[in-house]
Design a protein around this motif. Structure first.
Motif, PDB file in Angstrom:
ATOM      1  N   GLY A  87      -7.800  31.035  -5.212  1.00  0.00           N
ATOM      2  CA  GLY A  87      -6.449  30.490  -5.294  1.00  0.00           C
ATOM      3  C   GLY A  87      -5.683  30.949  -4.070  1.00  0.00           C
ATOM      4  N   VAL A  88      -4.686  30.201  -3.662  1.00  0.00           N
ATOM      5  CA  VAL A  88      -3.863  30.633  -2.535  1.00  0.00           C
ATOM      6  C   VAL A  88      -2.599  31.277  -3.087  1.00  0.00           C
ATOM      7  CG1 VAL A  88      -2.604  29.935  -0.461  1.00  0.00           C
ATOM      8  CG2 VAL A  88      -4.756  28.780  -1.079  1.00  0.00           C
ATOM      9  N   ARG A  89      -2.488  32.574  -2.876  1.00  0.00           N
ATOM     10  CA  ARG A  89      -1.277  33.288  -3.312  1.00  0.00           C
ATOM     11  C   ARG A  89      -1.224  34.628  -2.574  1.00  0.00           C
ATOM     12  NH1 ARG A  89      -3.473  37.133  -4.066  1.00  0.00           N
ATOM     13  NH2 ARG A  89      -4.610  38.080  -5.764  1.00  0.00           N
ATOM     14  N   THR A  90      -0.031  35.201  -2.533  1.00  0.00           N
ATOM     15  CA  THR A  90       0.107  36.529  -1.934  1.00  0.00           C
ATOM     16  C   THR A  90       0.633  37.508  -2.984  1.00  0.00           C
ATOM     17  OG1 THR A  90       2.366  36.054  -1.216  1.00  0.00           O
ATOM     18  CG2 THR A  90       0.610  35.608   0.375  1.00  0.00           C
ATOM     19  N   VAL A  91       0.311  38.775  -2.787  1.00  0.00           N
ATOM     20  CA  VAL A  91       0.837  39.848  -3.643  1.00  0.00           C
ATOM     21  C   VAL A  91       1.391  40.915  -2.718  1.00  0.00           C
ATOM     22  CG1 VAL A  91       0.299  41.614  -5.343  1.00  0.00           C
ATOM     23  CG2 VAL A  91      -0.955  39.469  -5.366  1.00  0.00           C
ATOM     24  N   LYS A  92       2.633  41.313  -2.963  1.00  0.00           N
ATOM     25  CA  LYS A  92       3.214  42.381  -2.147  1.00  0.00           C
ATOM     26  C   LYS A  92       4.077  43.276  -3.019  1.00  0.00           C
ATOM     27  CE  LYS A  92       3.384  39.521   1.913  1.00  0.00           C
ATOM     28  NZ  LYS A  92       4.016  38.224   1.995  1.00  0.00           N
ATOM     29  N   VAL A  93       4.193  44.515  -2.592  1.00  0.00           N
ATOM     30  CA  VAL A  93       5.130  45.403  -3.258  1.00  0.00           C
ATOM     31  C   VAL A  93       6.352  45.530  -2.355  1.00  0.00           C
ATOM     32  CG1 VAL A  93       5.526  47.795  -3.957  1.00  0.00           C
ATOM     33  CG2 VAL A  93       3.403  46.648  -4.588  1.00  0.00           C
ATOM     34  N   ALA A  94       7.527  45.237  -2.937  1.00  0.00           N
ATOM     35  CA  ALA A  94       8.795  45.424  -2.216  1.00  0.00           C
ATOM     36  C   ALA A  94       9.542  46.524  -2.968  1.00  0.00           C
ATOM     37  CB  ALA A  94       9.582  44.113  -2.233  1.00  0.00           C
ATOM     38  N   PRO A  95      10.605  47.081  -2.407  1.00  0.00           N
ATOM     39  CA  PRO A  95      11.303  48.145  -3.140  1.00  0.00           C
ATOM     40  C   PRO A  95      11.638  47.715  -4.579  1.00  0.00           C
ATOM     41  CG  PRO A  95      12.137  47.992  -0.911  1.00  0.00           C
ATOM     42  CD  PRO A  95      11.179  46.844  -1.088  1.00  0.00           C
ATOM     43  N   GLY A  96      11.065  48.413  -5.546  1.00  0.00           N
ATOM     44  CA  GLY A  96      11.353  48.135  -6.952  1.00  0.00           C
ATOM     45  C   GLY A  96      10.819  46.818  -7.485  1.00  0.00           C
ATOM     46  N   GLN A  97       9.989  46.129  -6.721  1.00  0.00           N
ATOM     47  CA  GLN A  97       9.516  44.802  -7.158  1.00  0.00           C
ATOM     48  C   GLN A  97       8.032  44.600  -6.864  1.00  0.00           C
ATOM     49  OE1 GLN A  97      11.368  42.780  -8.804  1.00  0.00           O
ATOM     50  NE2 GLN A  97      13.488  43.111  -8.182  1.00  0.00           N
ATOM     51  N   LEU A  98       7.408  43.821  -7.733  1.00  0.00           N
ATOM     52  CA  LEU A  98       6.072  43.318  -7.460  1.00  0.00           C
ATOM     53  C   LEU A  98       6.258  41.835  -7.164  1.00  0.00           C
ATOM     54  CD1 LEU A  98       2.955  43.728  -7.524  1.00  0.00           C
ATOM     55  CD2 LEU A  98       3.034  43.010  -9.913  1.00  0.00           C
ATOM     56  N   MET A  99       5.850  41.415  -5.957  1.00  0.00           N
ATOM     57  CA  MET A  99       6.108  40.039  -5.545  1.00  0.00           C
ATOM     58  C   MET A  99       4.824  39.214  -5.579  1.00  0.00           C
ATOM     59  SD  MET A  99       9.298  40.598  -4.543  1.00  0.00           S
ATOM     60  CE  MET A  99       9.856  39.355  -3.390  1.00  0.00           C
ATOM     61  N   ILE A 100       4.868  38.087  -6.253  1.00  0.00           N
ATOM     62  CA  ILE A 100       3.775  37.122  -6.162  1.00  0.00           C
ATOM     63  C   ILE A 100       4.343  35.912  -5.433  1.00  0.00           C
ATOM     64  CG2 ILE A 100       2.212  35.595  -7.453  1.00  0.00           C
ATOM     65  CD1 ILE A 100       1.928  37.751  -9.541  1.00  0.00           C
ATOM     66  N   ASN A 101       3.720  35.511  -4.343  1.00  0.00           N
ATOM     67  CA  ASN A 101       4.223  34.414  -3.503  1.00  0.00           C
ATOM     68  C   ASN A 101       5.684  34.652  -3.092  1.00  0.00           C
ATOM     69  OD1 ASN A 101       1.703  33.265  -3.883  1.00  0.00           O
ATOM     70  ND2 ASN A 101       2.387  31.949  -5.559  1.00  0.00           N
ATOM     71  N   ASN A 102       5.979  35.888  -2.761  1.00  0.00           N
ATOM     72  CA  ASN A 102       7.311  36.315  -2.298  1.00  0.00           C
ATOM     73  C   ASN A 102       8.406  36.184  -3.348  1.00  0.00           C
ATOM     74  OD1 ASN A 102       6.177  36.858   0.199  1.00  0.00           O
ATOM     75  ND2 ASN A 102       6.549  34.761   0.932  1.00  0.00           N
ATOM     76  N   LYS A 103       7.991  36.023  -4.617  1.00  0.00           N
ATOM     77  CA  LYS A 103       8.969  35.913  -5.688  1.00  0.00           C
ATOM     78  C   LYS A 103       8.753  37.088  -6.646  1.00  0.00           C
ATOM     79  CE  LYS A 103      10.433  32.667  -9.202  1.00  0.00           C
ATOM     80  NZ  LYS A 103       9.952  31.732 -10.173  1.00  0.00           N
ATOM     81  N   PRO A 104       9.839  37.776  -7.065  1.00  0.00           N
ATOM     82  CA  PRO A 104       9.642  38.911  -7.978  1.00  0.00           C
ATOM     83  C   PRO A 104       8.930  38.461  -9.257  1.00  0.00           C
ATOM     84  CG  PRO A 104      11.914  38.851  -7.195  1.00  0.00           C
ATOM     85  CD  PRO A 104      11.256  37.574  -6.719  1.00  0.00           C
ATOM     86  N   PHE A 105       7.929  39.234  -9.646  1.00  0.00           N
ATOM     87  CA  PHE A 105       7.163  38.907 -10.849  1.00  0.00           C
ATOM     88  C   PHE A 105       7.443  39.956 -11.902  1.00  0.00           C
ATOM     89  CE2 PHE A 105       3.216  39.505 -13.365  1.00  0.00           C
ATOM     90  CZ  PHE A 105       3.178  38.259 -13.973  1.00  0.00           C
ATOM     91  N   TYR A 106       7.814  39.528 -13.117  1.00  0.00           N
ATOM     92  CA  TYR A 106       7.949  40.457 -14.233  1.00  0.00           C
ATOM     93  C   TYR A 106       6.785  40.230 -15.178  1.00  0.00           C
ATOM     94  CZ  TYR A 106       9.854  43.329 -17.937  1.00  0.00           C
ATOM     95  OH  TYR A 106      10.024  44.319 -18.889  1.00  0.00           O
ATOM     96  N   CYS A 107       6.017  41.305 -15.364  1.00  0.00           N
ATOM     97  CA  CYS A 107       4.834  41.196 -16.196  1.00  0.00           C
ATOM     98  C   CYS A 107       5.193  41.488 -17.645  1.00  0.00           C
ATOM     99  CB  CYS A 107       3.831  42.196 -15.614  1.00  0.00           C
ATOM    100  SG  CYS A 107       2.713  42.876 -16.767  1.00  0.00           S
ATOM    101  N   HIS A 108       5.064  40.472 -18.515  1.00  0.00           N
ATOM    102  CA  HIS A 108       5.236  40.719 -19.955  1.00  0.00           C
ATOM    103  C   HIS A 108       3.903  40.427 -20.626  1.00  0.00           C
ATOM    104  CE1 HIS A 108       6.155  36.306 -20.171  1.00  0.00           C
ATOM    105  NE2 HIS A 108       6.937  36.544 -19.133  1.00  0.00           N
ATOM    106  N   GLY A 109       3.224  41.494 -21.005  1.00  0.00           N
ATOM    107  CA  GLY A 109       1.854  41.282 -21.452  1.00  0.00           C
ATOM    108  C   GLY A 109       1.345  42.325 -22.416  1.00  0.00           C
ATOM    109  N   VAL A 110       0.058  42.549 -22.316  1.00  0.00           N
ATOM    110  CA  VAL A 110      -0.637  43.437 -23.258  1.00  0.00           C
ATOM    111  C   VAL A 110      -1.696  44.246 -22.511  1.00  0.00           C
ATOM    112  CG1 VAL A 110      -0.392  41.786 -25.185  1.00  0.00           C
ATOM    113  CG2 VAL A 110      -2.453  41.721 -23.774  1.00  0.00           C
TER     114      VAL A 110
END
Ligand code: E9O
Length: 600
Positions: free
Chosen positions: A288-311
């Motif tokens: 898949g084409v996507r990026t993952v980065k860590v920014a201050p206080g954020q996990l970014m997927i495709n340069n957008k903050p990602f909030y993980c709600h899971g298990v």
């Protein structure tokens, strides 16, 4: 290690089915090796048990001696190879077998492997019978966990008048049953004599244009002499970019990015295929084409903050234990989506490739965890570091091209406050980062405190497990908001830029048990306690708190202990994947988070 995929140049046979099975129950557990059981059919050494492959062997029979067995377990089956395969590389591949494995074909040893959750393979051309006779495949698997295995454990010899002579027990440093056996597919497959051995794909995008940096590793008789061609196919199989050479960059105009299924941007979980042709060999690698980065206080997927709600999950179910099971995989992904979960952690070991494929294809984000669970100070020696690094290499090699994998977790709840933890985790974490071509964030999961943990300083994302109102102040859900809030603030102060995910919280719950007011182990208490955590999560969500994962998706089996009622009951689903009351609370919460994101 590439998955054995069918293509015009490769043939794949699956050797799953009912195999012969025998346990070495000699007091020393080594009669089988002394007598060289692999030299002759297993039936000559004892009465065979028909055994399902893939499966854990523990819960298949009604024998306690099989369920609780520690030592060498023997498997056997037969297979044929077409004469035409003589001109090809014929390989035997195990998706996984727990823990130490030795494999023979027609009495000739073809491979050994240490570690229970990752694939291993070998070419068997020199051992197979080309004359049309059956080939005997013998496999010995030892499930003993020692201070240098991953996960570590130890054998406790029980002496004195209370125990019979020579009595021992397997001590576990983890809270799940040590299921053993051939847990995943056994593949027999062919490749041309020069073949694609490995592929690295690292993606990026600028505006609407996707970039695919690829590297193809060749092996075999003429690895430096064959030409390599590559094409990117879109989800419909249409060529959207192509090139040549063992490495390079491909451009995808109007790229469809890979997004988690809960994101409203673009097409969720869009998958491309890199078609690689090298001489006579053709291999098709999904990506898949996507990026993952860590920014201050954020996990970014495709340069957008990602909030993980899971298990957090387990590979665990009735009868099959940790054995691969397609209906179970399908049900689990249905229930993940029913819950509105957009991520899970593969607690506490790498899951089957067939499960990871579903995460890629269905847009579920993965924290990909190694089997490094329960590492204590006596498991932090040189041999441990070396083995742990080797396991991380195997894991990264297997999952590096997966868009779903966004974080590597090297361990769960180690003694990260021990003096040895600092060197140990710096080494393992840095090594993991260095072997991943895509340089994903790396973490381990801590159960220690902001001021005692010596290893968190090396992670990209802080992951912590918290049990306020359960393991501490049991029954006092009213303390959670205060305690969790304070705890999060302290982590934040100590590591101001690192994003934080709560990777475990929860309560043991016997389904059907109710009490008002709630007490521990009732469905009411699980709901009440989780609701308190949620209040605090909402306070910090989207700031530095980038995720929450309940412990656990479903009830699961553990060793017997006075604290466990037929396993760990912290599932929001039962072991049969039916909802407890708390599952409805979680579902309402996760859908309200999804809907809030959709409207903003
Ligand atoms: C790891 C997981 O495998 N975390 C455990 C889970 C559990 O349910 C287990 O199944 O027990 C919890 C770790 C507990 C930490 C205890 C902290 C005690 C504070 C007083």
């Amino acid at each position: 290690m590439l998955y054995p995929r069918d293509s015009e140049s490769r043939q794949v046979k699956v050797l799953d089915g009912m195999w012969n099975f025998l346990l070495d129950t000699s007091p020393s557990r080594d009669q089988s090796f002394a007598n060289q059981w692999w030299k002759r059919p297993l039936a000559e050494w004892g009465s065979l048990i028909p055994m399902a492959v893939p499966s854990s062997y523990n819960d298949i029979t009604s024998e306690k001696s099989v369920r609780d067995f520690v030592g060498w377990a023997w498997y056997e089956t037969t297979f044929y190879v077409p004469a035409a395969w003589k001109e090809l590389v014929v390989s035997l591949r195990f998706g996984s077998a727990h823990y130490n494995t030795v494999v023979w074909v027609n009495g000739e040893q073809v491979m050994t492997h240490e570690g229970g959750h990752l694939p291993f393979e070998a070419s068997i051309n020199s051992a197979v019978n080309w004359e049309g006779a059956a080939n005997r495949l013998t496999v010995a698997i030892n499930n003993t966990l020692t201070p240098t295995t991953l996960p570590p454990g130890s054998i406790k010899w029980m002496t004195g008048p209370k125990y019979p002579a020579g009595y021992f027990q397997q001590n576990l440093q983890m809270d799940f049953f040590n299921y053993a056996g051939i847990h995943r597919h056994v593949h027999l497959y062919t490749r041309p004599t020069t073949y694609v051995d490995d592929i690295n794909i690292v993606t990026d995008f600028q505006g609407t244009q996707g970039t695919v940096n690829y590297e193809v590793m060749l092996a075999g008789t003429n690895a430096s002499g064959v030409g390599v061609k590559v094409s990117v196919l879109d989800a419909g199989g249409k060529v959207v970019s192509s090139g040549a050479g063992t490495s390079g960059q491909l451009i995808i105009p109007d790229v469809n990015l890979w997004w988690p299924y809960t994101e409203t941007t673009g097409t969720p979980a869009y998958m491309y295929t890199l078609e690689v042709t090298a001489g006579d060999d053709v291999y098709r690698q999904p990506f898949g084409v996507r990026t993952v980065k860590v920014a201050p206080g954020q996990l970014m997927i495709n340069n957008k903050p990602f909030y993980c709600h899971g298990v957090a999950k387990h590979e665990d179910a009735d009868i099959r234990g940790k054995g691969l099971d397609y209906p179970l995989i399908a049900r689990d992904f249905n229930m993940l989506k029913w819950l509105g979960a957009n991520c899970f952690r593969t607690s506490h070991y790498p899951y089957a490739e067939e499960i990871m494929d579903q995460a890629d294809q269905q847009g579920i984000v993965i924290i990909d965890e190694s089997p490094g669970v329960g590492i204590r100070p006596n498991n932090m020696g040189e041999a441990n570091v070396a083995h742990h690094k080797a396991v991380m290499e195997e894991l990264v090699r297997r999952d590096k091209n997966r868009p779903s994998t966004v974080i590597w977790s090297v361990a769960n709840e180690p003694s990260s406050d021990a003096p040895g933890a600092e060197d140990y985790f710096r080494e393992v974490i840095n090594h993991t980062r260095s072997v991943d071509p895509a340089k994903r964030p790396v973490t381990f999961v801590s159960s220690r405190d902001y001021n005692t943990d010596r290893a968190v300083q090396y992670v990209d994302v802080i992951c912590v497990n918290r049990y306020f109102g359960w393991y501490s102040d049991t029954g006092h859900s009213e303390l959670v908001e205060l305690q969790l809030g304070w705890d999060l603030e302290m982590w934040r102060k100590t590591f101001p830029t690192k994003p934080i995910i709560i990777t475990e919280y929860g309560a043991g719950t016997i389904p059907g048990l109710h009490m008002e007011p709630a007490v521990a182990f009732t469905e009411d208490y699980q709901v009440e306690l989780m609701a308190e955590y949620h209040k605090t999560f909402d306070k910090y969500r989207g700031q530095f708190l980038t995720g929450e994962m309940v412990w656990n998706f479903a009830d699961f089996m553990t060793d017997q202990s006075a604290k466990r009622v037929v396993g760990n009951k912290k599932g929001v689903l039962t072991r049969q994947r039916q909802p407890k009351e708390a599952a409805h609370l979680l579902r309402d919460r996760y859908y309200s988070i999804i809907n809030a994101t959709t409207t903003t």
